[in-house]
Write a protein that holds these residues in place. Sequence first.
Motif, PDB file in Angstrom:
ATOM      1  N   UNK A  35     -16.916 -60.923  61.560  1.00  7.67           N
ATOM      2  CA  UNK A  35     -16.711 -61.628  60.296  1.00  7.67           C
ATOM      3  C   UNK A  35     -15.481 -62.514  60.471  1.00  7.67           C
ATOM      4  N   UNK A  36     -15.652 -63.817  60.342  1.00  5.43           N
ATOM      5  CA  UNK A  36     -14.547 -64.771  60.429  1.00  5.43           C
ATOM      6  C   UNK A  36     -14.278 -65.266  59.008  1.00  5.43           C
ATOM      7  N   UNK A  37     -13.263 -64.705  58.372  1.00  8.21           N
ATOM      8  CA  UNK A  37     -13.045 -64.949  56.949  1.00  8.21           C
ATOM      9  C   UNK A  37     -12.762 -66.415  56.634  1.00  8.21           C
ATOM     10  N   UNK A  38     -11.979 -67.086  57.474  1.00  5.02           N
ATOM     11  CA  UNK A  38     -11.685 -68.499  57.209  1.00  5.02           C
ATOM     12  C   UNK A  38     -12.916 -69.365  57.438  1.00  5.02           C
ATOM     13  N   UNK A  39     -13.659 -69.095  58.511  1.00  4.51           N
ATOM     14  CA  UNK A  39     -14.875 -69.867  58.771  1.00  4.51           C
ATOM     15  C   UNK A  39     -15.895 -69.667  57.654  1.00  4.51           C
ATOM     16  N   UNK A  40     -15.904 -68.463  57.078  1.00  7.88           N
ATOM     17  CA  UNK A  40     -16.807 -68.175  55.958  1.00  7.88           C
ATOM     18  C   UNK A  40     -16.357 -68.842  54.661  1.00  7.88           C
ATOM     19  N   UNK A  41     -15.113 -69.300  54.617  1.00  5.99           N
ATOM     20  CA  UNK A  41     -14.569 -69.811  53.360  1.00  5.99           C
ATOM     21  C   UNK A  41     -14.472 -68.716  52.320  1.00  5.99           C
ATOM     22  N   UNK A  42     -14.098 -67.514  52.764  1.00  8.97           N
ATOM     23  CA  UNK A  42     -14.071 -66.366  51.859  1.00  8.97           C
ATOM     24  C   UNK A  42     -13.122 -66.597  50.686  1.00  8.97           C
ATOM     25  N   UNK A  43     -13.610 -66.350  49.481  1.00  9.28           N
ATOM     26  CA  UNK A  43     -12.796 -66.476  48.272  1.00  9.28           C
ATOM     27  C   UNK A  43     -12.072 -65.156  48.049  1.00  9.28           C
TER      28      UNK A  43
END
Length: 199
Positions: free
Chosen positions: A37-45
């Motif tokens: 899981x790549x949180x920044x690449x996912x644009x995680x809110x």
Amino acid sequence: MRILIVYAHPNKDSFTAAVRSVVAERSNAAGAQTRVIDLYADGFDAILSAHDLATYEDTSINQQGHEAYCADLAWCDTLIFVYPTWWYGLPAILKGWLDCVLLPGVAFEMPQEEGENIKPSLTHIRRLAVFTTCGASWWLTRMIGAPGKRTILRGVRLLCSRTCRTAFAAHYLMDSSTPDSRAAHLAKVTRKMDRFLKG
């Protein structure tokens, strides 16, 4: 073995990205099924909204918008966090992921009686690790209390199997690191991962 790597860094060329690559490589070398899981690449809110808070304890709807992350947690038996330590703690995006995804009905059960504590629901997770970098020195991080490390290796650990094994490695003084110190740390991560995944 089913390994979930939760990675948080905004720079794809960072040293933390190199650490993540070593962690994933050693996971694959051990024959594990691996998800990243790549949180920044996912644009995680990372913001826990008023709606999220209002529905937090309603296990019939509290996963909405985060179903895939919750499913990844249910799938894995090994959970590894790779991130930079900022202000002695977790990056905001990672702390927000814990807030939004480690939910009642997913990571723990809410108390049913007065005076009860929460009950763990991640008991299928038998290995938990942190690989991080710190701008500060080891002694200064320790003096402050290493809240990021404690959040995961104590707080999250309590939700996992009682026999959950842990691993930790940090490159301290990252702001004054050298090519040699970084290479030595990647070698250390390799050794730690190989020991961590044995047995």
